[in-house]
Design an enzyme around this catalytic site. Structure first.
Site, short mmCIF file in Angstrom:
data_model
loop_
_atom_site.label_atom_id
_atom_site.label_comp_id
_atom_site.label_asym_id
_atom_site.label_seq_id
_atom_site.Cartn_x
_atom_site.Cartn_y
_atom_site.Cartn_z
N HIS A 163 0.83 -1.21 0.00
CA HIS A 163 0.00 0.00 0.00
C HIS A 163 0.87 1.26 0.00
CE1 HIS A 163 -3.36 -2.57 1.27
NE2 HIS A 163 -4.16 -1.56 1.11
N ASN A 194 7.75 -4.03 3.55
CA ASN A 194 6.32 -3.74 3.75
C ASN A 194 5.91 -3.98 5.20
OD1 ASN A 194 3.64 -3.15 3.09
ND2 ASN A 194 3.21 -5.24 2.42
N ASP A 287 14.40 17.60 -0.59
CA ASP A 287 15.22 17.92 -1.77
C ASP A 287 15.80 16.66 -2.41
OD1 ASP A 287 14.89 20.65 -1.88
OD2 ASP A 287 16.72 21.13 -0.77
N GLU A 290 13.08 14.91 -4.23
CA GLU A 290 12.73 15.61 -5.48
C GLU A 290 13.76 15.29 -6.56
OE1 GLU A 290 12.15 19.78 -4.54
OE2 GLU A 290 10.09 19.39 -3.85
N ASP A 296 8.20 17.81 -7.88
CA ASP A 296 8.25 18.91 -6.93
C ASP A 296 7.15 18.69 -5.90
OD1 ASP A 296 8.46 21.27 -5.54
OD2 ASP A 296 7.72 22.55 -7.16
N GLN A 306 9.49 26.44 1.50
CA GLN A 306 9.87 25.18 0.86
C GLN A 306 11.38 24.99 0.92
OE1 GLN A 306 8.44 23.51 -3.04
NE2 GLN A 306 7.10 25.30 -2.98
MN MN Z 1 9.03 21.25 -3.42
#
Ligand code: MN
Ligand code: MN
Length: 317
Positions: A163, A194, A287, A290, A296, A306
């Site tokens: 999940h 998991n 970061d 990302e 983002d 952010q």
């Molecule tokens: Mn961001």
């Protein structure tokens, strides 16, 4: 670099949503049996056409038509409280099929046949006495021209149907719980991940959300190394599972996020040996996530905030 990337990503966000809106249009076109309208609205050429797309029983037009709010319509996705901190976007919106599943929002990747991410909000109202429904099934909200992953794709693969939005985070009603068993909410995970640190982190996020006045926002998804191996009918196996947990107060939104707001980010390797480890061993920064995923996250949070919250590796208290 980060800001430039963000700006680029946000300008592409509209495209991602347009793609989602296109899918909603496609559904309308199909329902009018206007076959000529389909090529322009068809999924991108990068989506492989498998013979099973045509023959698979679960891809037949007999699949139940979901409510309009689950069709990926632009307004329904962006307005969902489950993406209150932003709809994550990347540089390639062509493989981001956005669906408001009501219990959560998913960005499904038809090329990998696994979600790009799943996002949800969690508070005391999310809990109840409902047991696990365990009704794993193909997602009827996917456009009929896309392959719908089935539980069989994971059978004997050596991987759990892991999940993203946990069953335990949606226990307010049988319907809410059942929505977490749609296969678009699953990613291939080793059982020891998991049932190990991944589950421990789920328990921790629920503990946070059970506190009076708390509201928790979560985004989870897979991290891939290309090329990825696949299981079943082309379901890509991630090299890691990531999660971002943001702790806010009830009724607070992205403008309430501060530099001091607790933001926990983790990336857990989908590898043998993780089973006995603590989830806190896998802390990372937003970061880093990302960079690893191309998405983002927390994009509705003011850019300066952010920058602060995404750069740090928060030690859970
Ligand atoms: Mn961001
Ligand atoms: Mn994408």
């Amino acid at each position: 670099m980060r800001r430039a990337r963000r700006r680029g990503a946000s300008s592409l966000g509209g495209l991602a949503l347009l793609f989602a809106a296109g899918l909603a249009l496609n559904r309308c076109a199909a329902s009018r049996r206007d076959e000529r309208a389909r090529p322009a609205l068809a999924p991108p050429a990068s989506v492989p056409a498998s013979p099973r797309d045509v023959s698979a029983p679960n891809a037949s037009p007999a699949a139940p038509v979901p409510p309009a709010s689950r069709g990926g319509a632009l307004a329904a996705v962006a307005a969902s409280p489950n993406v209150a901190l932003g709809v994550p976007t990347d540089a390639d919106p062509s493989d981001d099929v956005l669906i408001d599943e009501r219990a959560y929002v998913v960005s499904y990747n038809p090329r990998r046949r696994v979600a790009n991410w799943v996002s949800w909000r969690l508070d005391r109202a999310s809990f109840g006495s409902v047991g696990r429904r365990d009704d794993f099934r193909p997602d009827p909200a996917l456009p009929p021209e896309l392959y719908r992953v089935t539980p069989h794709d994971y059978a004997k693969s050596g991987y759990d149907r892991g999940h993203l939005c946990p069953s335990g985070d949606r226990q307010s009603s049988p319907e809410e719980n059942s929505l977490t068993f749609l296969m678009t909410n699953m990613h291939p995970q080793l059982h020891e991940l998991n049932a190990g640190p991944w589950e421990k982190l789920e328990q921790w996020e629920r503990q946070l959300a059970r506190r009076p006045g708390a509201e928790v926002h979560v985004v989870a998804g897979p991290v891939f190394a290309e090329p990825s191996r696949t299981i079943g009918n082309g379901v890509a196996v991630p090299k890691a599972s990531f999660k971002i947990v943001v702790e806010l107060g009830a009724g607070e939104g992205p403008s309430a996020v501060r530099n001091e707001t607790r933001v926990v980010a983790v990336s857990m390797p989908n590898e043998h040996g993780v089973g006995g480890r603590a989830w806190t061993d896998f802390a990372t920064s937003v970061d880093a996530l990302e960079a690893a995923t191309g998405y983002d996250f927390l994009s509705a949070v003011p850019v300066e905030v952010q920058a602060a919250i995404e750069a740090r590796v928060a030690a859970p208290r």
